[in-house]
Design a protein around this motif. Structure first.
Motif, short mmCIF file in Angstrom:
data_model
loop_
_atom_site.label_atom_id
_atom_site.label_comp_id
_atom_site.label_asym_id
_atom_site.label_seq_id
_atom_site.Cartn_x
_atom_site.Cartn_y
_atom_site.Cartn_z
N ALA A 194 35.77 44.95 40.77
CA ALA A 194 36.47 45.13 42.04
C ALA A 194 36.98 43.77 42.53
O ALA A 194 36.38 42.73 42.24
N THR A 195 38.08 43.78 43.25
CA THR A 195 38.68 42.53 43.72
C THR A 195 38.82 42.55 45.24
O THR A 195 38.83 43.61 45.88
N SER A 220 48.16 40.73 45.30
CA SER A 220 48.03 39.49 46.07
C SER A 220 48.49 38.30 45.22
O SER A 220 48.60 38.39 43.99
N ASP A 221 48.75 37.19 45.89
CA ASP A 221 49.14 35.97 45.17
C ASP A 221 48.04 35.51 44.22
O ASP A 221 48.32 34.96 43.14
N ASP A 222 46.78 35.70 44.62
CA ASP A 222 45.66 35.31 43.76
C ASP A 222 45.70 36.04 42.43
O ASP A 222 45.48 35.45 41.37
N ILE A 223 45.97 37.36 42.47
CA ILE A 223 45.99 38.15 41.25
C ILE A 223 47.16 37.72 40.37
O ILE A 223 47.02 37.59 39.14
N VAL A 224 48.33 37.49 40.97
CA VAL A 224 49.49 37.03 40.21
C VAL A 224 49.17 35.72 39.50
O VAL A 224 49.49 35.54 38.31
N SER A 225 48.53 34.81 40.21
CA SER A 225 48.19 33.51 39.63
C SER A 225 47.20 33.66 38.47
O SER A 225 47.35 33.00 37.43
N LYS A 226 46.22 34.54 38.62
CA LYS A 226 45.23 34.74 37.56
C LYS A 226 45.88 35.35 36.31
O LYS A 226 45.55 34.96 35.18
N VAL A 227 46.77 36.31 36.53
CA VAL A 227 47.45 36.92 35.38
C VAL A 227 48.34 35.90 34.68
O VAL A 227 48.37 35.83 33.44
N GLN A 228 49.04 35.10 35.47
CA GLN A 228 49.90 34.07 34.87
C GLN A 228 49.09 33.09 34.03
O GLN A 228 49.46 32.77 32.89
N ASP A 229 47.97 32.64 34.57
CA ASP A 229 47.13 31.68 33.84
C ASP A 229 46.58 32.31 32.55
O ASP A 229 46.54 31.64 31.50
N VAL A 279 43.19 41.86 33.38
CA VAL A 279 42.80 40.97 34.49
C VAL A 279 42.36 41.81 35.68
O VAL A 279 43.00 42.82 36.02
N ASP A 280 41.28 41.40 36.32
CA ASP A 280 40.78 42.11 37.50
C ASP A 280 41.86 42.23 38.55
O ASP A 280 42.56 41.26 38.87
#
Length: 351
Positions: free
Chosen positions: A82-83, A234-243, A204-205
């Protein structure tokens, strides 16, 4: 697969064998032979049930949660956690007052914390980044909503307006986990084709769906549009997927870009002639039908007016309708952005 015999069928078979060995044996319900056959049939039924359960665990689509996870682990797939929802809120107060980090905001039964300290500007307002204290979809807020500081700092008003909070997801369900496993079995890794990018994003979560656009910005480029809880991530999820994608994609790929879909709200204005229902009841039914229709639209899908008319016509109390907005089909933009049409306001009146 052969049908498993029932308790009664097993007991009847045992009694039949007993009589076959000794024609004079008493097999009436009060006899010792009957009681013994019942005991043996009960044990055999349990063994059959256990063997059937074991067989179900052999296949991921029938396995229980624990064994489904073991099937997935063998192929490098894990259940997504969960996120937390994250977003922004507007606070008001005296110019120069500081909204401290970790300040807690209450919105209904959901709590958020301020991520970084912010100083209120000369106009008496400031925008702060917030994040939910508990993971899950309950913390998502897609429309502006009022909240309150649990303990407002000096010079800061207690009332807060939460602009949005997105990216909150629940722990991945068995059906979603199984779908990812079956997709991997049907389309094994292929050196970085579009299905690989989709699988990487979905691992990715917080990502609930992903859409891949190869060559979207030219040769060697790949754009990946992701959603979270059927809405914008959210921006956090986008960043995690990109990384993550940058760490696993082929080195020969020129560029891969993870983006949010660009949401466009579609307002509906429709006049209806009704039978057997009030306007209020019919409006509620039309709203629910349109919600279901728009929930099935993916980023990049167009809105077709004739389909909207059919959705309204299918509502049981509607005998005639006239859709005035949108007046024509809405074609999603896919070049400069990936447009995602979502349901906006609904205005239903009598025809």
């Amino acid at each position: 697969m052969q049908d498993i015999p029932t308790f009664e069928e097993i007991r009847t078979a045992i009694l039949r064998d007993t009589v076959s060995l000794n024609p004079d044996a008493d097999i009436t319900p009060d006899s010792d032979n009957y009681i013994r056959a019942s005991s043996l049939a009960s044990c055999a039924t349990g063994q059959y049930a256990h063997q059937a359960w074991i067989l179900r665990q052999f296949f991921p689509d029938t396995a229980d949660s624990e064994y489904l996870e073991r099937h997935c682990n063998l192929r490098g797939i894990r259940r997504k956690n969960a996120t937390l929802a994250a977003g922004k809120a507007i606070v008001i107060g005296n110019a120069g007052a500081t909204v401290p980090a970790e300040a807690q905001i209450k919105c209904g039964n959901v709590f958020y914390t301020v991520r970084t300290a912010v100083v209120i500007g000369a106009k008496g307002t400031a925008t702060v980044e917030i994040i939910a204290t508990e993971p899950g979809t309950e913390s998502n807020q897609y429309e502006a909503i009022a909240g309150q500081f649990m303990a407002a700092a000096a010079g800061v008003a207690a009332d807060v307006q939460i602009e949005s909070a997105t990216g909150g997801t629940d722990t991945e369900t068995d059906s979603a986990l199984l779908a990812r496993l079956l997709e991997l079995l049907r389309r094994p890794p292929a050196g970085g084709n579009k299905y690989d990018y989709k699988a990487w994003a979905l691992s990715v979560d917080g990502v609930t769906s992903a859409y891949v656009y190869p060559l979207h910005r030219g040769l060697g480029t790949v754009d990946i549009v992701i959603t979270s809880d059927n809405n914008v991530p959210s921006d956090d999820i986008v960043s995690k997927v990109q990384d993550y994608i940058d760490s696993v994609r082929p080195v020969t790929a020129k560029n891969s870009f993870v983006i949010k879909p660009d949401v466009t709200k579609v307002n509906i204005v429709v006049k209806v002639r009704l039978s057997g229902a009030s306007l209020e009841q019919a409006t509620a039914n039309i709203r629910q039908a349109l919600k279901e229709h728009f929930s099935a639209l993916k980023p990049g899908d167009s809105v077709i007016v004739s389909q909207l008319e059919a959705v309204v016509s299918d509502v049981s109390s509607v005998i005639d309708r006239k859709l005035t907005q949108p007046a024509s089909n809405l074609i999603a933009e896919k070049n400069k952005k990936i447009e995602w049409f979502m349901l906006g306001s609904i205005d239903v009146s009598i025809l």
